[in-house]
Write a protein that holds these residues in place. Structure first.
Motif, PDB file in Angstrom:
ATOM      1  N   GLU A 218      49.193  61.537  49.908  1.00  0.00           N
ATOM      2  CA  GLU A 218      50.205  61.554  48.852  1.00  0.00           C
ATOM      3  C   GLU A 218      50.758  62.962  48.615  1.00  0.00           C
ATOM      4  O   GLU A 218      50.957  63.385  47.477  1.00  0.00           O
ATOM      5  CB  GLU A 218      49.653  60.963  47.559  1.00  0.00           C
TER       6      GLU A 218
ATOM      7  N   GLU B 193      53.767  66.030  49.406  1.00  0.00           N
ATOM      8  CA  GLU B 193      55.196  66.194  49.668  1.00  0.00           C
ATOM      9  C   GLU B 193      55.417  67.515  50.391  1.00  0.00           C
ATOM     10  O   GLU B 193      54.882  68.548  49.987  1.00  0.00           O
ATOM     11  CB  GLU B 193      55.989  66.233  48.362  1.00  0.00           C
TER      12      GLU B 193
ATOM     13  N   GLU C 241      50.714  58.393  53.206  1.00  0.00           N
ATOM     14  CA  GLU C 241      51.709  58.374  52.130  1.00  0.00           C
ATOM     15  C   GLU C 241      52.330  59.747  51.916  1.00  0.00           C
ATOM     16  O   GLU C 241      52.362  60.283  50.813  1.00  0.00           O
ATOM     17  CB  GLU C 241      51.099  57.827  50.839  1.00  0.00           C
TER      18      GLU C 241
ATOM     19  N   THR D 157      55.579  62.447  52.156  1.00  0.00           N
ATOM     20  CA  THR D 157      57.028  62.549  52.093  1.00  0.00           C
ATOM     21  C   THR D 157      57.444  63.858  52.745  1.00  0.00           C
ATOM     22  O   THR D 157      56.924  64.926  52.400  1.00  0.00           O
ATOM     23  CB  THR D 157      57.521  62.520  50.626  1.00  0.00           C
TER      24      THR D 157
ATOM     25  N   LYS E  90      60.853  65.919  53.109  1.00  0.00           N
ATOM     26  CA  LYS E  90      62.240  65.988  52.652  1.00  0.00           C
ATOM     27  C   LYS E  90      62.841  67.322  53.080  1.00  0.00           C
ATOM     28  O   LYS E  90      62.275  68.382  52.813  1.00  0.00           O
ATOM     29  CB  LYS E  90      62.309  65.844  51.132  1.00  0.00           C
TER      30      LYS E  90
ATOM     31  N   SER F 219      51.058  56.974  57.389  1.00  0.00           N
ATOM     32  CA  SER F 219      52.313  56.572  56.747  1.00  0.00           C
ATOM     33  C   SER F 219      53.031  57.805  56.203  1.00  0.00           C
ATOM     34  O   SER F 219      52.433  58.660  55.557  1.00  0.00           O
ATOM     35  CB  SER F 219      52.068  55.550  55.636  1.00  0.00           C
ATOM     36  N   PHE F 220      54.330  57.856  56.508  1.00  0.00           N
ATOM     37  CA  PHE F 220      55.133  58.971  56.019  1.00  0.00           C
ATOM     38  C   PHE F 220      56.582  58.530  55.925  1.00  0.00           C
ATOM     39  O   PHE F 220      57.001  57.570  56.560  1.00  0.00           O
ATOM     40  CB  PHE F 220      54.989  60.206  56.931  1.00  0.00           C
ATOM     41  N   LYS F 221      57.354  59.249  55.081  1.00  0.00           N
ATOM     42  CA  LYS F 221      58.768  58.959  54.865  1.00  0.00           C
ATOM     43  C   LYS F 221      59.573  60.228  55.130  1.00  0.00           C
ATOM     44  O   LYS F 221      59.539  61.146  54.325  1.00  0.00           O
ATOM     45  CB  LYS F 221      59.013  58.514  53.427  1.00  0.00           C
TER      46      LYS F 221
ATOM     47  N   ASN G  71      63.032  62.174  55.158  1.00  0.00           N
ATOM     48  CA  ASN G  71      64.344  62.097  54.527  1.00  0.00           C
ATOM     49  C   ASN G  71      65.093  63.398  54.824  1.00  0.00           C
ATOM     50  O   ASN G  71      64.640  64.480  54.451  1.00  0.00           O
ATOM     51  CB  ASN G  71      64.177  61.898  53.021  1.00  0.00           C
TER      52      ASN G  71
ATOM     53  N   CYS H 289      65.579  64.985  57.695  1.00  0.00           N
ATOM     54  CA  CYS H 289      64.730  65.861  58.500  1.00  0.00           C
ATOM     55  C   CYS H 289      65.241  65.992  59.930  1.00  0.00           C
ATOM     56  O   CYS H 289      65.882  65.097  60.462  1.00  0.00           O
ATOM     57  CB  CYS H 289      63.300  65.319  58.533  1.00  0.00           C
TER      58      CYS H 289
ATOM     59  N   THR I  22      65.511  58.250  56.923  1.00  0.00           N
ATOM     60  CA  THR I  22      66.775  58.360  56.197  1.00  0.00           C
ATOM     61  C   THR I  22      67.467  59.679  56.540  1.00  0.00           C
ATOM     62  O   THR I  22      66.873  60.747  56.386  1.00  0.00           O
ATOM     63  CB  THR I  22      66.535  58.280  54.673  1.00  0.00           C
TER      64      THR I  22
END
Length: 189
Positions: free
Chosen positions: A47, A49, A67, A69, A71, A89-91, A93, A95, A113
Motif C-alpha cells: 500500500e 505510493e 497494492e 500506486t 503516479k 498488484s500495482f496501478k 498512472n 508513467c 492509465t
C-alpha cells in the motif's frame, strides 16, 4: 527482514547514492525520489505510493509489490517479471514504462492509465479484464497472452497476432483495430 517502516514520507531522496535499506515498507509515500539503476530487491512494499519517482532500470528482483500506486513515474526497463508474484498488484498512472517486462505475470484486472508502454514484453501474461486507458503500446510484444475481456479502446499503436493470443471479449476501437491485421502484411485503404 527485520526493518519495518510504516506511514513514512520519503521526499526528494536519492536512493542511488544512499540505497534504500532492505525491509518492509507499509503505507509509505515516496515523492520525487531517485532509484534509477538502484536496488530495491528483496524488500516488501505494501500500500505504498511512488509519485514522480525515477525507477528506471531499478533492480526489483524478489521485491514484493502489493497494492502499489505509481503516479508520474519513470519505470523504463523495469523487470516486473522478477518481482515476487505472490499478490503482485500495482496501478501505473501517467508513467513511462518503455522496455518493461511483464513476462508470464498474473496481472488480471490491472489498469494502465495514460502510460507509455513502448517495447514492453507481455508474453504469456494474464491480462484478462485489464484496461489500457490512453496508452501507447508501440512495438510491445503480446504472444500467448491472455487478453480476455481486456479493454484497448482508448489505446493505440498496438500490433499483435490474434491467433497467438486469447482475445474473447476484448474491446478495441475501430480506428486502431488494424493493428490486429498487421501480421498478415496486407494493404488496407
Amino acid at each position: 527482514m527485520s526493518l519495518s517502516i510504516v506511514d513514512r514520507i520519503f521526499k526528494s531522496e536519492d536512493f542511488v547514492s544512499t540505497p534504500l535499506q532492505k525491509g518492509e515498507y507499509d503505507c509509505c509515500i515516496f515523492d520525487n525520489c531517485n532509484f534509477a539503476e538502484g536496488d530495491i530487491s528483496n524488500s516488501s512494499f505494501m500500500e505504498c505510493e511512488f509519485i514522480n519517482c525515477n525507477l528506471s532500470n531499478v533492480n526489483i528482483a524478489h521485491a514484493s509489490l502489493k497494492e502499489i500506486t505509481f503516479k508520474d513515474c519513470k519505470l523504463t526497463g523495469a523487470q516486473f517479471h522478477k518481482c515476487d508474484p505472490f499478490l503482485l498488484s500495482f496501478k501505473p498512472n501517467n508513467c513511462q514504462l518503455n522496455f518493461a517486462s511483464f513476462y508470464n505475470l498474473n496481472l488480471k484486472g490491472i489498469k494502465f492509465t495514460d502510460c507509455n508502454l513502448q517495447n514492453c514484453d507481455f508474453t504469456q501474461a494474464n491480462l484478462s479484464k485489464a484496461v489500457f486507458h490512453n496508452c501507447d503500446l508501440k512495438n510491445s510484444q503480446f504472444d500467448q497472452t491472455n487478453l480476455k475481456d481486456t479493454d484497448f479502446r482508448t489505446s493505440f499503436n498496438y500490433t499483435f497476432n490474434p491467433e497467438h493470443n486469447q482475445l474473447k471479449g476484448a474491446k478495441f476501437s475501430k480506428d486502431q483495430v488494424l493493428g490486429l491485421l498487421s501480421h498478415l502484411r496486407i494493404k488496407i485503404d
